[in-house]
Design an enzyme around this catalytic site. Structure first.
Site, mmCIF file in Angstrom:
data_model
loop_
_atom_site.group_PDB
_atom_site.id
_atom_site.type_symbol
_atom_site.label_atom_id
_atom_site.label_comp_id
_atom_site.label_asym_id
_atom_site.label_seq_id
_atom_site.Cartn_x
_atom_site.Cartn_y
_atom_site.Cartn_z
ATOM 1 N N HIS A 1 0.849 -1.208 0.000
ATOM 2 C CA HIS A 1 0.000 0.000 0.000
ATOM 3 C C HIS A 1 0.887 1.262 0.000
ATOM 4 O O HIS A 1 0.597 2.219 -0.713
ATOM 5 C CB HIS A 1 -0.876 0.061 1.261
ATOM 6 C CG HIS A 1 -1.916 -1.007 1.373
ATOM 7 N ND1 HIS A 1 -2.095 -1.739 2.520
ATOM 8 C CD2 HIS A 1 -2.860 -1.440 0.499
ATOM 9 C CE1 HIS A 1 -3.111 -2.578 2.351
ATOM 10 N NE2 HIS A 1 -3.585 -2.427 1.127
ATOM 11 N N LYS B 1 -15.001 -8.725 4.641
ATOM 12 C CA LYS B 1 -14.140 -8.873 5.818
ATOM 13 C C LYS B 1 -14.921 -8.515 7.072
ATOM 14 O O LYS B 1 -15.185 -7.339 7.328
ATOM 15 C CB LYS B 1 -12.891 -7.989 5.667
ATOM 16 C CG LYS B 1 -12.073 -8.416 4.466
ATOM 17 C CD LYS B 1 -10.934 -7.484 4.145
ATOM 18 C CE LYS B 1 -10.298 -7.875 2.807
ATOM 19 N NZ LYS B 1 -9.346 -6.878 2.310
ATOM 20 N N ARG C 1 -1.844 -6.484 -8.027
ATOM 21 C CA ARG C 1 -0.708 -7.360 -7.717
ATOM 22 C C ARG C 1 -0.602 -8.502 -8.697
ATOM 23 O O ARG C 1 0.474 -8.906 -9.096
ATOM 24 C CB ARG C 1 -0.845 -7.930 -6.295
ATOM 25 C CG ARG C 1 -0.667 -6.906 -5.202
ATOM 26 C CD ARG C 1 -1.132 -7.438 -3.887
ATOM 27 N NE ARG C 1 -2.537 -7.784 -3.961
ATOM 28 C CZ ARG C 1 -3.280 -8.149 -2.929
ATOM 29 N NH1 ARG C 1 -2.738 -8.246 -1.739
ATOM 30 N NH2 ARG C 1 -4.564 -8.417 -3.072
ATOM 31 N N SER D 1 -2.847 -7.651 3.290
ATOM 32 C CA SER D 1 -3.178 -7.445 4.707
ATOM 33 C C SER D 1 -3.619 -8.762 5.340
ATOM 34 O O SER D 1 -3.290 -9.041 6.501
ATOM 35 C CB SER D 1 -4.307 -6.426 4.846
ATOM 36 O OG SER D 1 -3.911 -5.196 4.322
HETATM 37 O O1 PNS Z 1 -8.376 -3.074 0.583
HETATM 38 P P1 PNS Z 1 -9.595 -3.758 0.030
HETATM 39 O O2 PNS Z 1 -10.267 -4.587 1.094
HETATM 40 O O3 PNS Z 1 -9.308 -4.546 -1.216
HETATM 41 O O4 PNS Z 1 -10.612 -2.555 -0.389
HETATM 42 C C1 PNS Z 1 -11.895 -2.830 -0.912
HETATM 43 C C2 PNS Z 1 -12.768 -1.567 -0.798
HETATM 44 C C3 PNS Z 1 -12.848 -1.119 0.652
HETATM 45 C C4 PNS Z 1 -12.175 -0.448 -1.650
HETATM 46 C C5 PNS Z 1 -14.199 -1.931 -1.340
HETATM 47 O O5 PNS Z 1 -14.707 -3.027 -0.627
HETATM 48 C C6 PNS Z 1 -15.169 -0.748 -1.242
HETATM 49 O O6 PNS Z 1 -15.158 0.120 -2.085
HETATM 50 N N1 PNS Z 1 -15.967 -0.739 -0.166
HETATM 51 C C7 PNS Z 1 -16.924 0.295 0.117
HETATM 52 C C8 PNS Z 1 -18.341 -0.159 -0.215
HETATM 53 C C9 PNS Z 1 -18.581 -0.071 -1.709
HETATM 54 O O7 PNS Z 1 -18.461 0.974 -2.332
HETATM 55 N N2 PNS Z 1 -18.932 -1.219 -2.306
HETATM 56 C C10 PNS Z 1 -19.185 -1.300 -3.727
HETATM 57 C C11 PNS Z 1 -17.947 -1.672 -4.483
HETATM 58 S S1 PNS Z 1 -17.382 -3.290 -4.118
#
Ligand code: PNS
Length: 159
Positions: free
Chosen positions: A17, A41, A91, A129
């Protein structure tokens, strides 16, 4: 001013990150690191406040990086801030498959919303993570995967 959002769950922030944040901070005038919930998660290792504080600490040397958090959809955060470009690190190929769906879904619900991908430095292509959390939970060292401050916080959790 060219601004970009770097969203993620950052539980915890890794060196992968950090590489993306540092590279984005050279390409854009402002980088907003936004901690959001990932519905996949369920029980985070670090609370939202802990994650915000760790990210603020590890980015304090980068003047054009801001750290915040948001409860809700990424597209709604983008609308609130007026910044409609996000950056995500890639990645490997399975990342691409998931990220493409998310980028296309977000663009569909908010047509101004754009996703840019940055290829992760190969030295961090296996770092995640979730891997850090798993090694840490079995007492294995994670110093090669996370900033020093984060390593200390992880040790506090498991002592
Ligand atoms: O670090 P991560 O867990 O890969 O991040 C994922 C994240 C937090 C960017 C994604 O889950 C997200 O955008 N969450 C907020 C809710 C949302 O907008 N959901 C719709 C898109 S999946």
């Amino acid at each position: 001013m060219k601004a970009v959002i770097y969203p993620g769950s950052f539980d915890p922030v890794t060196l992968g990150h950090m590489d993306v944040i540092e590279r984005a901070s050279k390409m854009f005038d402002k980088v907003i690191v936004c901690i959001l919930n990932n519905s996949q998660k369920k029980s985070p290792l670090f609370s939202l406040d802990e994650r915000v504080n760790m990210l603020k600490e590890v980015t304090k040397g980068l003047d054009n990086v801001e750290v915040t958090s948001f409860e809700g959809l990424l597209v709604d955060f983008a609308k609130c801030t007026g910044v409609h470009i996000i950056i995500r690190g890639l990645r490997e190929i399975t990342d691409f498959a998931n990220e493409l769906k998310m980028a296309q879904g977000n663009h569909m619900v908010y047509p101004d919303f754009e996703t840019l991908f940055i290829a992760t430095d190969p030295k961090y292509s296996f770092v995640s993570s979730s891997m850090v959390r798993e090694y840490a939970s079995y007492g294995k060292p994670v110093k090669d995967f996370v900033p020093e401050i984060v390593q200390a916080k992880i040790e506090e959790k498991y002592i």
